[in-house]
Design an enzyme around this catalytic site. Structure first.
Site, PDB file in Angstrom:
ATOM      1  N   ALA A  67       0.841  -1.196   0.000  1.00  0.00           N
ATOM      2  CA  ALA A  67       0.000   0.000   0.000  1.00  0.00           C
ATOM      3  C   ALA A  67       0.879   1.249   0.000  1.00  0.00           C
ATOM      4  O   ALA A  67       2.007   1.243   0.505  1.00  0.00           O
ATOM      5  CB  ALA A  67      -0.917   0.000   1.215  1.00  0.00           C
ATOM      6  N   GLY A 112       0.896  -5.423   0.811  1.00  0.00           N
ATOM      7  CA  GLY A 112      -0.188  -5.638  -0.142  1.00  0.00           C
ATOM      8  C   GLY A 112       0.245  -6.362  -1.391  1.00  0.00           C
ATOM      9  O   GLY A 112      -0.575  -7.005  -2.058  1.00  0.00           O
ATOM     10  N   GLU A 115      -0.020  -9.910  -0.509  1.00  0.00           N
ATOM     11  CA  GLU A 115      -1.442 -10.214  -0.375  1.00  0.00           C
ATOM     12  C   GLU A 115      -2.104 -10.370  -1.744  1.00  0.00           C
ATOM     13  O   GLU A 115      -2.975 -11.223  -1.927  1.00  0.00           O
ATOM     14  CB  GLU A 115      -2.124  -9.118   0.448  1.00  0.00           C
ATOM     15  CG  GLU A 115      -1.698  -9.156   1.914  1.00  0.00           C
ATOM     16  CD  GLU A 115      -2.246  -7.997   2.718  1.00  0.00           C
ATOM     17  OE1 GLU A 115      -3.069  -8.249   3.626  1.00  0.00           O
ATOM     18  OE2 GLU A 115      -1.852  -6.842   2.453  1.00  0.00           O
ATOM     19  N   GLU A 135       3.998  -5.279   7.919  1.00  0.00           N
ATOM     20  CA  GLU A 135       3.144  -4.272   8.558  1.00  0.00           C
ATOM     21  C   GLU A 135       3.383  -4.137  10.057  1.00  0.00           C
ATOM     22  O   GLU A 135       3.208  -3.062  10.627  1.00  0.00           O
ATOM     23  CB  GLU A 135       1.664  -4.602   8.301  1.00  0.00           C
ATOM     24  CG  GLU A 135       1.206  -4.351   6.872  1.00  0.00           C
ATOM     25  CD  GLU A 135       1.444  -5.521   5.948  1.00  0.00           C
ATOM     26  OE1 GLU A 135       0.895  -5.507   4.833  1.00  0.00           O
ATOM     27  OE2 GLU A 135       2.176  -6.458   6.335  1.00  0.00           O
TER      28      GLU A 135
END
Length: 261
Positions: A67, A112, A115, A135
């Protein structure tokens, strides 16, 4: 053939393979606009009657870094939750795509980025890629399905080790753990991934979709529901033209010709 084009995402079609390329320099970081484009791009690849499988990759030497941190710094709790729902929705739709999806991890897949790769069915990585969910080092947790899909992929102990330390894996480690399906030199990665995806072109599209649905049902609803989904899928497929063609071809000792109907 060009199926979709946006400032940050393009989809090209060749030999039955739709290639979705993310291009948001410098590190292909995810924000709302990019997620909207990615959603539309994958939908275009799924809709195309000429695409049989979907590759997802990034430009440069990164897959997706995660992100956009600058964007995250501007969020409060409510807007962070809204962004989490957006990114989860996009990745859930990628996972639920009726066509096989392949993450071509051409560089680091962190946060991300990993992910997104986890939402794909198959993952191939370049040898020098790092894969991780860092994270925790920001005082946060993954919000795009990483805690769930990483646990499904690796099991609880390994997943928690990665989640609690934030330490990324090297591609070779990810291969040993089964997190990726293959590791290749940079010069070979694109070709190997494309050839794997192209090998599915002559296969049965309806059966591909059914196999994915059976696995997804097990993961989301449990084993008993998965058994029911298998029987339902078998019932439906036997009465299709492809189902009859596959059995006939086997008995006649010839290659089947599947048409997706």
């Amino acid at each position: 053939m060009l199926l979709f084009e946006n400032d940050n995402v393009t989809v090209t079609l060749a030999s039955g393979v739709a290639t979705v390329t993310i291009d948001r320099p410098p590190v292909n970081a995810l924000n709302r606009e990019l997620l909207g484009a990615l959603d539309a791009a994958v939908a275009a690849a799924v809709r195309s009657p000429d695409s049989h499988s979907i590759l997802l990759t990034g430009t440069g030497r990164r897959f997706v870094a995660g992100a956009d941190i600058t964007m995250l710094a501007q969020l409060d709790g409510r807007s962070a939750a809204e962004f989490g729902k957006i990114i989860q929705g996009t990745f859930n739709r990628i996972e639920a795509a009726s066509k096989p999806t392949v993450a071509v991890i051409n560089g680091d897949a962190l946060g991300g980025g990993l992910e997104l790769a986890l939402a794909c069915d198959i993952r191939f990585a370049v040898a020098d890629a790092r894969l991780g969910l860092p994270e925790i080092r920001l005082g946060l947790v993954p919000g795009a399905g990483g805690t769930q899909r990483l646990t499904e992929a690796l099991g609880k102990p390994r997943a928690l080790e990665m989640l609690l330390t934030g330490t990324p894996l090297r591609a070779s480690q990810a291969l040993d753990l089964g997190l990726v399906n293959g590791v290749f030199d940079r010069a070979d990665l694109g070709r190997e991934a494309f050839e794997w995806a192209r090998s599915l072109t002559a296969g049965p599209p309806l059966a591909y979709a059914a196999a994915k649905a059976c696995v997804r049902t097990n993961l989301t609803a449990g084993r008993d529901r998965g058994f029911l989904e298998e029987v339902k899928s078998l019932e439906n497929l036997v009465d299709t033209a492809d189902g009859r063609e596959g059995v006939a071809a086997f008995l006649q000792k010839r290659a089947p010709h599947f048409r997706g109907c």
